[in-house]
Motif scaffolding. Sequence first.
Motif, PDB file in Angstrom:
ATOM      1  N   GLY A  81       0.840  -1.014  -0.076  1.00 11.64           N
ATOM      2  CA  GLY A  81       0.128   0.049   0.043  1.00 11.64           C
ATOM      3  C   GLY A  81       1.055   1.278   0.096  1.00 11.64           C
ATOM      4  N   LEU A  82       2.087   1.035   0.848  1.00 10.47           N
ATOM      5  CA  LEU A  82       2.527   2.887   0.970  1.00 10.47           C
ATOM      6  C   LEU A  82       3.054   2.578  -0.558  1.00 10.47           C
ATOM      7  N   LEU A  83       3.486   1.371  -0.910  1.00 10.36           N
ATOM      8  CA  LEU A  83       4.360   0.872  -2.339  1.00 10.36           C
ATOM      9  C   LEU A  83       3.409   1.922  -3.690  1.00 10.36           C
ATOM     10  N   ILE A  84       2.544   1.639  -3.608  1.00  6.31           N
ATOM     11  CA  ILE A  84       1.324   2.309  -4.748  1.00  6.31           C
ATOM     12  C   ILE A  84       0.993   3.580  -4.242  1.00  6.31           C
ATOM     13  N   SER A  85       1.047   4.225  -3.395  1.00 10.08           N
ATOM     14  CA  SER A  85       1.265   5.937  -2.823  1.00 10.08           C
ATOM     15  C   SER A  85       1.828   6.360  -2.702  1.00 10.08           C
ATOM     16  N   ASN A  86       3.448   5.395  -3.230  1.00  7.25           N
ATOM     17  CA  ASN A  86       4.386   6.693  -3.489  1.00  7.25           C
ATOM     18  C   ASN A  86       3.672   6.447  -4.734  1.00  7.25           C
ATOM     19  N   ILE A  87       3.742   6.057  -6.062  1.00  7.18           N
ATOM     20  CA  ILE A  87       3.222   5.991  -7.499  1.00  7.18           C
ATOM     21  C   ILE A  87       2.033   7.230  -8.139  1.00  7.18           C
ATOM     22  N   ALA A  88       1.284   6.260  -7.224  1.00  6.08           N
ATOM     23  CA  ALA A  88       0.037   6.859  -7.600  1.00  6.08           C
ATOM     24  C   ALA A  88       0.053   8.498  -7.353  1.00  6.08           C
ATOM     25  N   THR A  89      -0.836   9.066  -7.899  1.00  3.98           N
ATOM     26  CA  THR A  89      -0.939  10.940  -7.562  1.00  3.98           C
ATOM     27  C   THR A  89      -2.438  11.186  -7.315  1.00  3.98           C
ATOM     28  N   SER A  90      -3.281  10.016  -7.465  1.00  6.97           N
ATOM     29  CA  SER A  90      -4.599  10.729  -7.224  1.00  6.97           C
ATOM     30  C   SER A  90      -4.999   9.122  -6.369  1.00  6.97           C
ATOM     31  N   GLN A  91      -6.614   9.184  -6.143  1.00  7.78           N
ATOM     32  CA  GLN A  91      -7.172   8.795  -5.133  1.00  7.78           C
ATOM     33  C   GLN A  91      -7.200   7.539  -6.573  1.00  7.78           C
ATOM     34  N   LEU A  92      -8.690   7.656  -7.776  1.00  3.01           N
ATOM     35  CA  LEU A  92      -8.433   6.957  -8.923  1.00  3.01           C
ATOM     36  C   LEU A  92      -7.605   6.240  -9.837  1.00  3.01           C
ATOM     37  N   MET A  93      -6.351   7.348  -9.691  1.00  6.73           N
ATOM     38  CA  MET A  93      -5.220   6.383  -9.850  1.00  6.73           C
ATOM     39  C   MET A  93      -5.115   5.074  -8.815  1.00  6.73           C
ATOM     40  N   ALA A  94      -4.866   5.179  -7.433  1.00  7.72           N
ATOM     41  CA  ALA A  94      -5.009   4.618  -6.544  1.00  7.72           C
ATOM     42  C   ALA A  94      -5.630   3.270  -6.431  1.00  7.72           C
ATOM     43  N   LEU A  95      -7.044   3.656  -6.924  1.00  7.28           N
ATOM     44  CA  LEU A  95      -7.931   2.534  -7.093  1.00  7.28           C
ATOM     45  C   LEU A  95      -7.552   1.745  -7.963  1.00  7.28           C
ATOM     46  N   LEU A  96      -7.091   2.206  -9.488  1.00  6.32           N
ATOM     47  CA  LEU A  96      -7.267   1.275 -10.412  1.00  6.32           C
ATOM     48  C   LEU A  96      -6.122   0.351 -10.559  1.00  6.32           C
ATOM     49  N   MET A  97      -4.344   0.647  -9.897  1.00  6.48           N
ATOM     50  CA  MET A  97      -3.700   0.078  -9.776  1.00  6.48           C
ATOM     51  C   MET A  97      -3.664  -0.617  -8.409  1.00  6.48           C
ATOM     52  N   SER A  98      -4.615  -0.334  -7.419  1.00  3.21           N
ATOM     53  CA  SER A  98      -5.030  -1.695  -6.583  1.00  3.21           C
ATOM     54  C   SER A  98      -5.287  -3.035  -7.087  1.00  3.21           C
ATOM     55  N   ALA A  99      -6.637  -2.226  -7.721  1.00  2.48           N
ATOM     56  CA  ALA A  99      -7.334  -3.508  -9.161  1.00  2.48           C
ATOM     57  C   ALA A  99      -6.031  -4.781  -9.959  1.00  2.48           C
ATOM     58  N   MET A 100      -6.073  -3.418 -10.416  1.00  2.00           N
ATOM     59  CA  MET A 100      -4.789  -3.801 -11.462  1.00  2.00           C
ATOM     60  C   MET A 100      -3.694  -5.008 -10.952  1.00  2.00           C
ATOM     61  N   VAL A 101      -3.083  -4.866  -9.813  1.00  3.83           N
ATOM     62  CA  VAL A 101      -2.015  -4.860  -9.111  1.00  3.83           C
ATOM     63  C   VAL A 101      -2.232  -6.110  -8.541  1.00  3.83           C
ATOM     64  N   LEU A 102      -3.626  -5.404  -7.564  1.00  4.67           N
ATOM     65  CA  LEU A 102      -3.852  -6.640  -6.360  1.00  4.67           C
ATOM     66  C   LEU A 102      -4.883  -7.565  -6.234  1.00  4.67           C
ATOM     67  N   LEU A 103      -6.420  -7.409  -6.896  1.00  2.00           N
ATOM     68  CA  LEU A 103      -7.327  -7.846  -7.152  1.00  2.00           C
ATOM     69  C   LEU A 103      -7.295  -9.211  -8.231  1.00  2.00           C
ATOM     70  N   ILE A 104      -7.282  -8.720  -9.201  1.00  2.00           N
ATOM     71  CA  ILE A 104      -7.199  -9.864 -10.452  1.00  2.00           C
ATOM     72  C   ILE A 104      -5.898 -10.818 -10.119  1.00  2.00           C
ATOM     73  N   PRO A 105      -4.848 -10.403  -9.621  1.00  2.00           N
ATOM     74  CA  PRO A 105      -4.433 -11.055  -9.103  1.00  2.00           C
ATOM     75  C   PRO A 105      -4.222 -12.247  -8.508  1.00  2.00           C
ATOM     76  N   ILE A 106      -4.900 -11.688  -7.276  1.00  2.00           N
ATOM     77  CA  ILE A 106      -5.385 -12.213  -6.136  1.00  2.00           C
ATOM     78  C   ILE A 106      -6.728 -13.502  -6.888  1.00  2.00           C
ATOM     79  N   VAL A 107      -7.149 -13.061  -7.285  1.00  4.48           N
ATOM     80  CA  VAL A 107      -8.505 -14.005  -7.737  1.00  4.48           C
ATOM     81  C   VAL A 107      -8.204 -15.068  -8.609  1.00  4.48           C
ATOM     82  N   MET A 108      -7.267 -14.813  -9.727  1.00  5.40           N
ATOM     83  CA  MET A 108      -7.040 -15.039 -11.047  1.00  5.40           C
ATOM     84  C   MET A 108      -5.805 -16.412 -10.742  1.00  5.40           C
ATOM     85  N   LEU A 109      -4.699 -15.720  -9.948  1.00  7.98           N
ATOM     86  CA  LEU A 109      -3.333 -16.555  -9.991  1.00  7.98           C
ATOM     87  C   LEU A 109      -2.618 -16.786  -8.415  1.00  7.98           C
TER      88      LEU A 109
END
Length: 352
Positions: free
Chosen positions: A254-282
């Motif tokens: 979460g800290l790493l994503i916050s360093n990269i993201a510049t907005s809350q929307l971007m943080a949500l999208l990154m979390s979904a792509m980096v976390l949610l999809i791999p968790i469910v699928m892989l």
Amino acid sequence: MKQFLSFVLKESHHILRDKRTMLILFGMPVVLMLLFGFAITTDVRNVRTIVVTSTMDHQTRATIDRLSASEYFTITAAVSTPKEAERLIRNQKADFAVMFGHDFAAKHSGLQFIVDGADPNMAQQWTNYAVGVVTNMSGSLVNTKMLYNPQMKSAYNFVPAIMGMLLMLVCAMMTSISIVREKERGTMEVLLVSPVKPLMIIIAKAVPYLVLAFTILTVILLIGRFVLDVPLAGSIVWIYVVSTIYILLALSLGLLISNIATSQLMALLMSAMVLLIPIVMLSGMLFPVESMPRILQWVSAVVPPRYYIEAMRKLMIMGVGFTDIMREVGILTAMTLFFLVVSLAKFKTRLE
């Protein structure tokens, strides 16, 4: 220390006053547990079954009675030809057909299954269950002993998986959004020029989510044990120790994503792509890693929830000791240290 506690209380108050966030944090575990435990299940129940036979001898009747008495199959019709059975299955009036040959009673053979294969996974399960019921008869004994999950409940598989998914999402996603929110409002600079060191600010913002994660973990364990009857065969202490390592890993992400993201929307999208999809699928949550193509197995090797879910299944369902989960704990610890070092280094670079 007082300043650190004041930052912790500030972040806690911000979380508690947001009713929608609280509803998501505590409502989502309950809803997911109930859905995966009772609604979204892979358990075999009430499979609509047709009997295909031209003669109803004693052995055939005994086999049909065994199928009917099981909780897996419901006999809906009896027909005399395979074509009639196929027609009923194609018309969605049945799922499964058991066809008895003329010499079934004499040779205990000549048995054929006709299965609706639209869902190949369920079709394979129906076939396996039918084989288990039919062959477990005198004269044709195949006695199967199912270890750890004798009732074949899918909740045994889903509860550790939900733990891995929710703890990662709550800790990583909510932490990243919390820090990015301060950047968007321009208050992060105010916090950083305060007497408290930047590292202590980050830790103070992470502490409430750490407490929330342990609360959610406890809620999941209680629902799994007392509502879904999922056992806690292993040490509860080791369950919390391994979960602590995993939670720290999620906070580092979460800290790493916050360093990269510049907005809350971007943080949500990154979390979904980096976390949610791999968790469910892989991660092995829904699909066995061993059944994936080789390249996806390699990709899944860097998905942290895979190792946490494996460790929780061993601890909760199999009741193993710490020596049997040392591989998973070692990998999670190494990942935690790696992401923590990278996140803090990245954060320090941004400040300069």
